[in-house]
Structures are given as structure tokens and as C-alpha cells.
Design an enzyme around this catalytic site. Structure first.
Site, short mmCIF file in Angstrom:
data_model
loop_
_atom_site.label_atom_id
_atom_site.label_comp_id
_atom_site.label_asym_id
_atom_site.label_seq_id
_atom_site.Cartn_x
_atom_site.Cartn_y
_atom_site.Cartn_z
N HIS A 60 22.42 1.90 -45.32
CA HIS A 60 23.15 1.29 -44.22
C HIS A 60 22.84 -0.21 -44.20
CE1 HIS A 60 19.24 2.48 -42.34
NE2 HIS A 60 19.28 1.19 -42.02
C1 T46 Z 1 16.10 0.51 -41.43
C2 T46 Z 1 15.22 1.29 -42.33
C3 T46 Z 1 14.21 0.44 -43.02
C4 T46 Z 1 15.32 6.25 -33.44
O1 T46 Z 1 15.47 7.12 -32.56
N1 T46 Z 1 14.83 5.02 -33.12
C5 T46 Z 1 14.63 4.05 -34.05
O2 T46 Z 1 14.16 2.95 -33.69
C6 T46 Z 1 14.98 4.33 -35.41
C7 T46 Z 1 14.78 3.26 -36.49
C8 T46 Z 1 15.47 5.55 -35.74
N2 T46 Z 1 15.63 6.51 -34.75
C9 T46 Z 1 16.11 7.85 -35.14
C10 T46 Z 1 17.54 7.90 -35.62
C11 T46 Z 1 17.53 9.05 -36.60
O3 T46 Z 1 17.73 10.27 -35.90
O4 T46 Z 1 15.32 8.30 -36.24
C12 T46 Z 1 16.10 9.06 -37.13
C13 T46 Z 1 15.98 8.51 -38.55
O5 T46 Z 1 16.61 7.21 -38.61
P1 T46 Z 1 17.37 6.69 -39.91
O6 T46 Z 1 18.07 7.82 -40.57
O7 T46 Z 1 18.20 5.51 -39.52
O8 T46 Z 1 16.14 6.22 -40.83
P2 T46 Z 1 16.17 5.37 -42.18
O9 T46 Z 1 14.81 5.49 -42.77
O10 T46 Z 1 17.32 5.71 -43.01
O11 T46 Z 1 16.36 3.84 -41.69
C14 T46 Z 1 15.38 3.23 -40.89
C15 T46 Z 1 16.02 2.40 -39.78
O12 T46 Z 1 16.93 3.22 -39.03
C16 T46 Z 1 16.78 1.22 -40.32
O13 T46 Z 1 17.06 0.33 -39.25
O14 T46 Z 1 16.40 -0.64 -41.70
O15 T46 Z 1 14.55 2.38 -41.68
#
Ligand code: T46
Length: 146
Positions: A60
């Protein structure tokens, strides 16, 4: 991921930040201050840990968010893509952070078993800030350049 790791040029709005490590015979302490080490006021902190070695995360870009990522233990690879420059960097070492600005596509892979990736963010969590489709990301980048 066979592309060049630790590419010389980073995409626009991405940069490395050296973090001072206060080391003595007890160990080391690294401090990160908002609007100093991090080029923004810190509104959120999260960290990734226990990531499976074959897991892939990210995929993303953020419309507005700027972040500072520090691998405080272990290592992982991060692909960064601003629509013009595409780099792969290895994040490792608690004394070096990676600033990832807005409108940068990121993918993360090859997490070591002990990887702990600390991320400091300029904004609270907002799903509306995410662009999770790469084609849409490229369209948005192109529009912003016109
Ligand atoms: C990024 C990379 C480096 C939350 O509830 N609060 C938060 O602050 C974040 C970051 C995530 N979440 C929840 C949303 C999803 O249900 O945690 C779950 C996993 O998030 P996501 O699939 O977006 O995780 P990554 O590792 O793909 O991405 C994350 C960050 O979302 C993103 O901003 O830059 O780490």
C-alpha cells in the site's frame, strides 16, 4: 525478491536518518525525538513482531502519512516505489531509521525470526489514508504530477 538490495537512490520523500546510540557498559539506549530525528510530530507508534519469515506485508501507499521505521531487532527487506524510482532496502540496526513519506508504495518481505520493526507515524490510524491497489496508486501519482 532478487532486485538490488540497499539501492543507492531512494524514492522521493524517503531518506535514512542516523540515530544516536548512547552506549555504555550497561548496553545501549537510542532516543527518537519528534520534529528532530523524526521530521514530524509523532502521533502514533506501532511495531511489527513475530512475523513469519515467508510473510509479506505492506502493499500500500499512504496519501498523507509520513513514517519513520527502525528495525530495533533483526532485519527485513522493504521495497519502496514512488512511481519513478523503485528501491529495495534492508532495514537492520537500531541506530538507523528510514523516513517513508507520503505517496510511496511499500512492500515488506524476508523478516528474520527476531525482527521487531518499530514505526513512528505522523498521524493517527486512518484506513482512508491507504491506497491498497498499485494501479490506483500509479494513477494518483500521475494525477499529482499534472
Ligand atoms: C505501514 C507498514 C510499514 C491498527 O489498528 N492501527 C494501526 O496503527 C495500524 C498500523 C494497523 N492497525 C490494524 C489494521 C489491520 O487490521 O492492524 C492490522 C494490520 O495492519 P496492516 O495490514 O496495514 O499492516 P502492514 O504491516 O501491512 O502495514 C503496516 C502499516 O499499516 C502501514 O502504515 O506503512 O506497516
Amino acid at each position: 525478491m532478487n532486485e538490488f538490495v540497499a539501492a543507492a537512490s531512494l524514492p522521493a520523500r524517503c531518506s535514512w536518518v542516523a540515530l544516536s546510540s548512547h552506549r555504555d557498559d550497561r548496553g545501549a539506549l537510542v532516543a527518537i525525538e519528534g520534529e528532530a530525528d523524526a521530521p514530524f510530530s509523532i502521533r502514533r507508534v506501532y511495531f511489527l513482531h513475530g512475523t513469519a519469515p515467508d510473510a509479506e506485508r505492506g502493499f500500500h501507499a499512504h496519501r498523507e502519512l509520513t513514517q519513520l521505521a527502525v528495525c530495533v531487532a533483526g532485519s527485513c527487506l522493504m521495497l519502496l516505489d514512488d512511481g519513478e524510482i523503485r528501491s529495495i532496502v534492508r532495514l537492520h540496526g537500531a541506530d538507523r531509521g528510514l523516513v517513508i513519506g507520503s505517496m510511496v508504495w511499500r512492500e515488506m518481505r524476508e523478516f528474520s525470526d527476531d525482527c521487531v520493526l518499530l514505526v513512528l507515524a505522523s498521524e493517527h490510524y486512518a484506513e482512508a489514508d491507504y491506497i491498497r491497489d498499485h494501479a490506483r496508486f500509479l494513477e494518483a501519482v500521475t494525477e499529482s504530477r499534472q
